[in-house]
Structure formats: C-alpha cells, structure tokens
Design an enzyme around this catalytic site. Structure first.
Site, short mmCIF file in Angstrom:
data_model
loop_
_atom_site.label_atom_id
_atom_site.label_comp_id
_atom_site.label_asym_id
_atom_site.label_seq_id
_atom_site.Cartn_x
_atom_site.Cartn_y
_atom_site.Cartn_z
N CYS A 41 0.76 -1.11 -0.09
CA CYS A 41 -0.04 -0.07 -0.01
C CYS A 41 0.69 1.22 0.11
CB CYS A 41 -1.02 0.05 1.20
SG CYS A 41 -2.54 1.17 1.12
N HIS A 64 -3.37 -5.84 1.56
CA HIS A 64 -2.63 -6.05 2.61
C HIS A 64 -2.65 -7.57 3.25
CE1 HIS A 64 -2.38 -1.44 4.01
NE2 HIS A 64 -3.14 -1.40 3.07
N GLU A 85 -0.67 -8.57 5.19
CA GLU A 85 -0.26 -8.49 6.77
C GLU A 85 -1.61 -8.85 7.46
OE1 GLU A 85 -0.44 -6.15 5.05
OE2 GLU A 85 -0.35 -4.02 6.19
#
Lengths: 232, 83
Positions: free
Chosen positions: A86, A195, A197
C-alpha cells in the site's frame, strides 16, 4: 532465525501488523526507523502501509527520501527481498525501485474491502510459496491505489511477467489491466496495494467459506521470503 | 525575499477525480459556463538571495525531481513571482 525488518515512517499505520505477520510466518520481526542509516542486519524488509507524512506532496514521496531509504535502495540492488504494501508500494515507485505510479481511485472514494486476487507470478521472493494462478483474498484499503504507467512500461511488465497480482471480480481503483502488484526484473522487490499482513491469523482475517474472519492467504507472502532466503 | 513559483498539473490524459468532483459540484450549482475542472499544485519557493538564472534552474531541477512525478504529472511552469 531469519530477521525481517519493518520500517516505521511518520504516519505508518500497519507496521505493527506487519511485524505480527512476520512472527506468524516464523521469522523474527525487527523494528526499523526511517531516520536511521541502519538496517540492523535484517535479511528482508517490509515497507508498511499507512499515510506517511499525511500523503503530502504525493503518496509515499516524502518517505521515499527518508535517510533509511538509501540503505533500502542499496539492499534492493544487492537482491534483498523487499515488500512494499500500500503506502509502501507508493514509496517503492517514488524511489524508482518499481516503475509506474499510483493515483487517486477513479471513482474518487476510499475503498475498504476483502479483495480477491490472482497470483500471476510465483517466481518472486514474496510469492514462491503460492501455486501458479492461485486465487487469494486479502484486505484492500486505499484512496490512491490506481496503478498507471505509460503504454510501453505496461507492455514490458506484461511481457516479462512482472504483473504479480491482478484484481479479480472487481477492479477497486481503476488500475490499468487490473494490476494490483508488480515486481522488479530480479523478482526481489514486490509492491502491491492490498494488505497480506492483515490475513495471517485465523480469527483476524477476511471471511472464508469455512468461517468468519479466518482467511490466512497473506501468510504465504512472508513464508515465501523465508523460503527465498533459505535458498540464497 | 524573491519567490519562484512552480506549477504542476496532472497529465492531461489522466483522469483527475478531484477535478471531476468539483466539476460535478458546478453542475449541481447550475453553472453552465465551465465544462471541466482540473486541479493541480502551485509551489512557492522563497529564494535565499537573488532569483537569478541559477536559482530558476535549481527550481526547475527541483520541480522535475521532487515537486512532480513525471509518471503522473507535468511541470507546466517555473517562473519568478512578479515577472
């Protein structure tokens, strides 16, 4: 134990989540600071999401000139695995480690959704644990995620297989060719808008058919870096 | 102290969602004089000394390297304020 650094910039938001994801994958997460000229002997680096410097000037532009970025550029040239997520992806294009640019979503709104993606290139340092053509779901949240580049650059990326992730079902931001993430020629530097994560632990990820919030499709990103490093 | 003004615009061929949103507001106001809006950036650089050719050249270099990203934007002018 493999050490993966996560750089915190002023305005980073997902640095702690990235550290957590790295631990879930079985590596040691090392907190790095934007103002240092020191990578603390890490084996790989994550540039996390957020809104560094409030997105002033252009997203990622000011962070890309941080002191530590000169070490990051050197490490990238040496072949170290580097993942930009991002805002981190925006920094990688501003630092010219990846081509193209990211502009405001074509519909003008911030978008936050669980996003389906196809993994198009499984030869990179961050995708080698996926099966070719794997379809995954990880969160996406951005206001300026529209990937663009000139026609020649797009043709080169497509021709060289450097489009690593492509949006499926919905193009959430107007990216050319549904591009969600790309890599450099060597395959060690990868940037994407969604994302991974945020999808590494059951109970805290996207919904799946099996159960709510138990998607862990992001884990393979970090496991891939460990695999790439163990071969190196 | 003299000032050098740098104007940066999104590339003409790119969608400018911010400009489009403002154009939409013009529509809602019932204004039919203007058909489109594009939004760019203006930088005012205060010069420490004379705004001479060297300072303008330095501003131009800064405009190309930091103040704009040539993938998505064009530097449309670099000029000394008041000239």
């Amino acid at each position: 134990m493999t050490r993966i650094g996560v750089i915190t910039f002023p305005g980073s938001l997902d640095d702690r989540d990235a550290q957590r994801a790295i631990r879930h994958a079985g590596a040691e997460a090392v907190a790095l600071w934007h103002g240092d000229h020191d990578l603390h002997d890490v084996d790989a680096i994550v540039l996390p999401g957020g809104f560094s410097y409030g997105d002033y000037l252009r997203c990622g532009a000011i962070a890309s000139l941080s002191p530590i970025m000169s070490e990051v550029v050197d490490a990238a040239e040496r072949g170290m695995p580097i993942l930009g997520i991002c805002n981190g992806f925006q920094m990688l294009v501003e630092a010219h480690l990846l081509p193209g640019g990211l502009i405001r979503n074509d519909h003008g709104s911030f978008v936050c959704r669980d996003q389906r993606l196809r993994v198009e290139n499984t030869d990179t340092a961050w995708t080698n644990r996926f099966e070719s053509g794997a379809e995954i779901t990880i969160p996406l949240k951005n206001g300026e995620g529209g990937y663009i580049a000139d026609a020649e650059t797009i043709a080169r990326l497509e021709g060289e297989g450097r489009v690593v992730f492509r949006y499926l079902e919905v193009n959430p931001n107007g990216s050319i060719n549904d591009i969600a993430g790309i890599t450099n020629t060597r395959g060690n530097v990868v940037g994407l808008m969604p994302h991974p994560e945020h999808a590494t632990e059951e109970g805290f990820g996207p919904d799946t058919d099996a159960a709510m919030r138990n998607g862990t499709d992001g884990l393979a990103f970090f496991a891939s870096a460990l695999a790439a490093l163990s071969l190196a | 102290m003299p000032t050098i003004i740098v104007d940066v615009m999104p590339k003409a061929e790119l969608l400018d969602p911010a400009g489009k949103a403002v154009a939409g507001a013009l529509d809602r106001l019932g204004d039919s004089t203007f058909s489109a809006v594009r939004i760019g950036k203006r930088f005012e650089l205060t010069v420490d000394g004379e705004a001479d050719d060297a300072a303008v050249a330095a501003a131009r270099e800064l405009a190309e390297s930091l103040l704009s990203n040539s993938v998505i934007e064009d530097v449309v002018s670099v000029r000394v304020a008041g000239e």
